[in-house]
Design a protein around this motif. Structure first.
Motif, PDB file in Angstrom:
ATOM      1  N   MET A 226      59.266  18.537  24.095  1.00 33.23           N
ATOM      2  CA  MET A 226      58.058  17.762  24.364  1.00 33.23           C
ATOM      3  C   MET A 226      58.381  16.287  24.530  1.00 33.23           C
ATOM      4  O   MET A 226      57.831  15.612  25.409  1.00 33.23           O
ATOM      5  CB  MET A 226      57.057  17.954  23.239  1.00 33.23           C
ATOM      6  CG  MET A 226      56.346  19.290  23.229  1.00 33.23           C
ATOM      7  SD  MET A 226      55.241  19.504  24.652  1.00 33.23           S
ATOM      8  CE  MET A 226      54.091  18.140  24.402  1.00 33.23           C
ATOM      9  N   THR A 227      59.274  15.768  23.698  1.00 35.50           N
ATOM     10  CA  THR A 227      59.640  14.353  23.816  1.00 35.50           C
ATOM     11  C   THR A 227      60.404  14.099  25.102  1.00 35.50           C
ATOM     12  O   THR A 227      60.194  13.074  25.779  1.00 35.50           O
ATOM     13  CB  THR A 227      60.478  13.916  22.604  1.00 35.50           C
ATOM     14  OG1 THR A 227      59.807  14.291  21.399  1.00 35.50           O
ATOM     15  CG2 THR A 227      60.676  12.410  22.604  1.00 35.50           C
TER      16      THR A 227
ATOM     17  N   ALA B 191      59.439  20.567  19.837  1.00 33.99           N
ATOM     18  CA  ALA B 191      59.108  19.145  19.732  1.00 33.99           C
ATOM     19  C   ALA B 191      60.099  18.287  20.523  1.00 33.99           C
ATOM     20  O   ALA B 191      59.697  17.313  21.177  1.00 33.99           O
ATOM     21  CB  ALA B 191      59.083  18.721  18.262  1.00 33.99           C
TER      22      ALA B 191
ATOM     23  N   ALA C 188      54.656  10.502  22.388  1.00 37.13           N
ATOM     24  CA  ALA C 188      55.294  11.476  21.503  1.00 37.13           C
ATOM     25  C   ALA C 188      55.118  11.087  20.042  1.00 37.13           C
ATOM     26  O   ALA C 188      54.824  11.937  19.191  1.00 37.13           O
ATOM     27  CB  ALA C 188      56.776  11.598  21.854  1.00 37.13           C
TER      28      ALA C 188
ATOM     29  N   ALA D 102      53.113  13.429  17.459  1.00 40.04           N
ATOM     30  CA  ALA D 102      53.855  13.962  16.321  1.00 40.04           C
ATOM     31  C   ALA D 102      53.272  13.477  14.999  1.00 40.04           C
ATOM     32  O   ALA D 102      53.190  14.243  14.029  1.00 40.04           O
ATOM     33  CB  ALA D 102      55.323  13.561  16.427  1.00 40.04           C
TER      34      ALA D 102
ATOM     35  N   TYR E 119      51.174  17.916  21.948  1.00 39.67           N
ATOM     36  CA  TYR E 119      52.170  17.555  20.933  1.00 39.67           C
ATOM     37  C   TYR E 119      51.581  17.730  19.531  1.00 39.67           C
ATOM     38  O   TYR E 119      52.255  18.197  18.608  1.00 39.67           O
ATOM     39  CB  TYR E 119      52.633  16.114  21.134  1.00 39.67           C
ATOM     40  CG  TYR E 119      54.080  15.885  20.757  1.00 39.67           C
ATOM     41  CD1 TYR E 119      54.576  16.302  19.538  1.00 39.67           C
ATOM     42  CD2 TYR E 119      54.947  15.237  21.624  1.00 39.67           C
ATOM     43  CE1 TYR E 119      55.898  16.094  19.190  1.00 39.67           C
ATOM     44  CE2 TYR E 119      56.275  15.032  21.288  1.00 39.67           C
ATOM     45  CZ  TYR E 119      56.742  15.466  20.067  1.00 39.67           C
ATOM     46  OH  TYR E 119      58.055  15.269  19.726  1.00 39.67           O
TER      47      TYR E 119
END
Length: 243
Positions: free
Chosen positions: A86-87, A83, A103, A107, A72
């Motif tokens: 990814m979450t 993104a 996450a 981030a 991430y």
């Protein structure tokens, strides 16, 4: 005899040396696209490899979690698309709460690294060219930048990479940037990780998750309220200084 104020060749080259973090970032982005890594960070890839990923998490939960956070960081730090996926993957693999926490951590770290690279490379140069106007903006961001950035983070309407770079180029300090980023992305991360936690049924049906749920009144209105409160905080601070 007074010293010659004209810049030496070394002085003229020095600003270019400051661009190395940005050059490295652009080179990495270009390489990632050339290798097709952006296609790996897709919902289709997650659906295809879900069994392998879930098996790895079950066998090695701690290394898997650390690898997820590191991935991430790379995605956000290099401004790669994916993104949101990814979450979703975090919620699917680790559950809604741990997935959202991982996450947010990844981030935030990635955004701060991108922020530092952009500020090191370009912020001083832009400040010299913009003059007093940017100086006033820097002062405003130093005082109230946390509240303005928090409102932008709470409402995921602007591209994440843009909200990462703009404060750096305007000269916002790192500490309020990091704090506003960390706090501001928590609500949306919880929403998307919660959606990700239910992806098992979505995968079985061959469908796709409904990401527009974040714009439903039950979610969007509280986010709007939080964003309004953050702007109210900036207004209150200005009023207190003017009193």
């Amino acid at each position: 005899m007074p010293d010659d104020p004209s810049p030496t060749a070394s002085d003229r080259r020095r600003p270019w040396l400051r661009l190395w973090p940005l050059a490295l970032l652009l080179a990495a982005i270009g390489l990632a696209y050339a290798l097709g890594l952006h296609r790996v960070l897709s919902f289709e890839a997650l659906a295809e490899h879900r069994a392998t990923l879930a098996g790895f998490v079950a066998a090695r939960p701690v290394p898997a979690l650390l690898l997820y956070v590191l991935t991430y960081v790379v995605v956000v730090g290099f401004s790669l698309p994916g993104a949101t996926v990814m979450t979703l993957a975090g919620g699917f693999l680790f559950g809604p709460w741990l997935g959202a926490a991982a996450a947010v951590a990844g981030a935030t770290i990635g955004a701060c690294l991108l922020f530092l690279a952009a500020r090191h490379a370009l912020a001083d140069s832009l400040a010299r060219r913009a003059g007093p106007r940017l100086g006033k903006l820097r002062e405003a961001l130093a005082r109230d930048g946390f509240w303005y950035l928090l409102s932008l983070r709470l409402l995921p309407v602007l591209p994440f990479w843009f909200v990462n770079l703009a404060p750096a180029l305007a000269g916002m300090p790192l500490a309020p940037y990091a704090a506003a980023t960390f706090l501001g992305i928590i609500p949306a991360s919880l929403v998307f990780a919660g959606i990700g936690a239910g992806l098992g049924q979505v995968f079985e049906s061959g469908g796709r998750p409904d990401l527009t749920v974040i714009f439903s009144p039950g979610i969007l209105l509280p986010l709007l309220g939080l964003a309004a409160l953050s702007l109210l905080g900036a207004w209150w601070r200005r009023r207190q200084r003017a009193a």
